[in-house]
Write a protein that holds these residues in place. Structure first.
Motif, PDB file in Angstrom:
ATOM      1  N   UNK A  11       4.349  28.281  52.691  1.00  0.00           N
ATOM      2  CA  UNK A  11       3.115  28.495  51.962  1.00  0.00           C
ATOM      3  C   UNK A  11       2.789  27.434  51.221  1.00  0.00           C
ATOM      4  N   UNK A  12       1.535  27.040  51.155  1.00  0.00           N
ATOM      5  CA  UNK A  12       1.022  26.006  50.373  1.00  0.00           C
ATOM      6  C   UNK A  12       1.891  25.954  48.568  1.00  0.00           C
ATOM      7  N   UNK A  13       2.507  25.068  48.501  1.00  0.00           N
ATOM      8  CA  UNK A  13       3.148  25.181  47.055  1.00  0.00           C
ATOM      9  C   UNK A  13       4.344  25.977  46.980  1.00  0.00           C
ATOM     10  N   UNK A  14       4.877  26.456  48.302  1.00  0.00           N
ATOM     11  CA  UNK A  14       5.832  27.253  47.941  1.00  0.00           C
ATOM     12  C   UNK A  14       6.742  27.333  49.506  1.00  0.00           C
ATOM     13  N   UNK A  15       7.966  26.834  49.453  1.00  0.00           N
ATOM     14  CA  UNK A  15       9.006  26.892  50.717  1.00  0.00           C
ATOM     15  C   UNK A  15      10.069  27.774  50.458  1.00  0.00           C
ATOM     16  N   UNK A  16      10.315  28.398  51.543  1.00  0.00           N
ATOM     17  CA  UNK A  16      11.796  29.333  51.569  1.00  0.00           C
ATOM     18  C   UNK A  16      12.597  28.642  52.721  1.00  0.00           C
ATOM     19  N   UNK A  17      13.830  28.179  52.378  1.00  0.00           N
ATOM     20  CA  UNK A  17      14.562  27.641  53.465  1.00  0.00           C
ATOM     21  C   UNK A  17      15.999  28.428  53.249  1.00  0.00           C
ATOM     22  N   UNK A  18      16.485  28.639  54.530  1.00  0.00           N
ATOM     23  CA  UNK A  18      17.841  29.025  54.933  1.00  0.00           C
ATOM     24  C   UNK A  18      18.722  27.992  54.980  1.00  0.00           C
ATOM     25  N   UNK A  19      19.673  27.901  53.960  1.00  0.00           N
ATOM     26  CA  UNK A  19      20.741  26.583  54.242  1.00  0.00           C
ATOM     27  C   UNK A  19      21.985  27.181  54.099  1.00  0.00           C
ATOM     28  N   UNK A  20      22.481  27.215  55.204  1.00  0.00           N
ATOM     29  CA  UNK A  20      23.965  27.952  55.351  1.00  0.00           C
ATOM     30  C   UNK A  20      25.040  26.837  54.639  1.00  0.00           C
ATOM     31  N   UNK A  21      24.889  25.682  54.363  1.00  0.00           N
ATOM     32  CA  UNK A  21      25.403  24.682  53.934  1.00  0.00           C
ATOM     33  C   UNK A  21      25.571  25.014  52.230  1.00  0.00           C
ATOM     34  N   UNK A  22      24.632  25.833  51.901  1.00  0.00           N
ATOM     35  CA  UNK A  22      24.666  26.068  50.352  1.00  0.00           C
ATOM     36  C   UNK A  22      25.565  26.705  49.785  1.00  0.00           C
ATOM     37  N   UNK A  23      26.513  27.517  50.641  1.00  0.00           N
ATOM     38  CA  UNK A  23      27.536  28.522  50.224  1.00  0.00           C
ATOM     39  C   UNK A  23      28.783  27.170  49.927  1.00  0.00           C
ATOM     40  N   UNK A  24      28.859  25.987  50.489  1.00  0.00           N
ATOM     41  CA  UNK A  24      29.936  25.064  50.190  1.00  0.00           C
ATOM     42  C   UNK A  24      29.435  24.327  49.049  1.00  0.00           C
ATOM     43  N   UNK A  25      28.326  24.191  48.132  1.00  0.00           N
ATOM     44  CA  UNK A  25      27.877  23.506  47.146  1.00  0.00           C
ATOM     45  C   UNK A  25      27.862  24.199  45.793  1.00  0.00           C
ATOM     46  N   UNK A  26      27.743  23.496  44.851  1.00  0.00           N
ATOM     47  CA  UNK A  26      27.709  24.141  43.492  1.00  0.00           C
ATOM     48  C   UNK A  26      26.209  24.270  43.392  1.00  0.00           C
ATOM     49  N   UNK A  27      25.820  25.662  43.519  1.00  0.00           N
ATOM     50  CA  UNK A  27      24.342  25.772  43.740  1.00  0.00           C
ATOM     51  C   UNK A  27      23.513  25.497  42.353  1.00  0.00           C
TER      52      UNK A  27
END
Length: 191
Positions: A11-27
């Motif tokens: 949406x304008x000004x708003x993104x939602x992403x699915x990132x499987x690699x985020x579980x391997x990161x210090x969020x």
């Protein structure tokens, strides 16, 4: 190439992403890093469902710049400009759509050229081969149960080799219908 993230909503000004690699990161560090970018208003990471919500000021940072930043951070090779339109569809279905578009274009050109030639030309055979490749390249289960493959076998058998272009067109049309059905079934769920 395996994609590192998928657009869930844009949406304008708003993104939602699915990132499987985020579980391997210090969020918390990822959240802090993206929050520090100019134009980012809020970053919220949900590690359990592997999503990242980014609210941004579109006057200060563009959507594509933001997606390139995410891509670089998660080592995504390139950002496909068609993702704006079909980013919510899984990559395997996107590849099928692309192959089908190429086959459809070749079929159209071959049909337009057909009126000037009595016998099949190299273009006709290229269009038929592209259609066959588009049909056979999608899906992982038993390919003989796909409706487009069954239609291709039946139409080529019933129409005969003289009408090979007609058989390819019928097969391509069923392939497009099957891809539309797969697009609805394989969309990434909006959160």
């Amino acid at each position: 190439m395996k994609h590192k993230f998928y657009l869930l909503h844009d949406l304008p000004g708003r993104l939602r992403l699915h990132i499987p690699a985020i579980e391997n990161q210090n969020y918390e560090e990822v959240q802090s890093l993206f929050s520090s970018l100019k134009g980012i208003e809020q970053v919220r990471i949900e590690p359990i469902i592997q999503t990242m919500l980014i609210q941004y000021n579109s006057d200060e940072i563009s959507r594509n710049h933001l997606l390139r930043s995410v891509s670089l951070f998660f080592h995504q090779g390139t950002f496909n400009p068609l993702d704006r339109f079909i980013g919510h569809i899984k990559p395997n279905v996107r590849r099928g759509i692309f192959r089908s578009l190429i086959a459809g274009g070749l079929l159209l050109v071959a049909y337009l050229q057909k009126s000037s030639y009595k016998h099949p030309t190299a273009l006709t055979y290229c269009a038929v081969i592209a259609t066959g490749y588009a049909v056979l390249s999608h899906g992982t289960k038993n390919k003989l149960h796909h409706p487009d493959i069954l239609t291709g076998i039946l139409s080529l058998g019933s129409l005969g080799p003289a009408n090979i272009l007609h058989g390819a067109l019928v097969t391509w049309a069923v392939n497009v219908l099957e891809l539309v059905h797969e697009m609805r079934d394989n969309q990434v769920v909006y959160l």
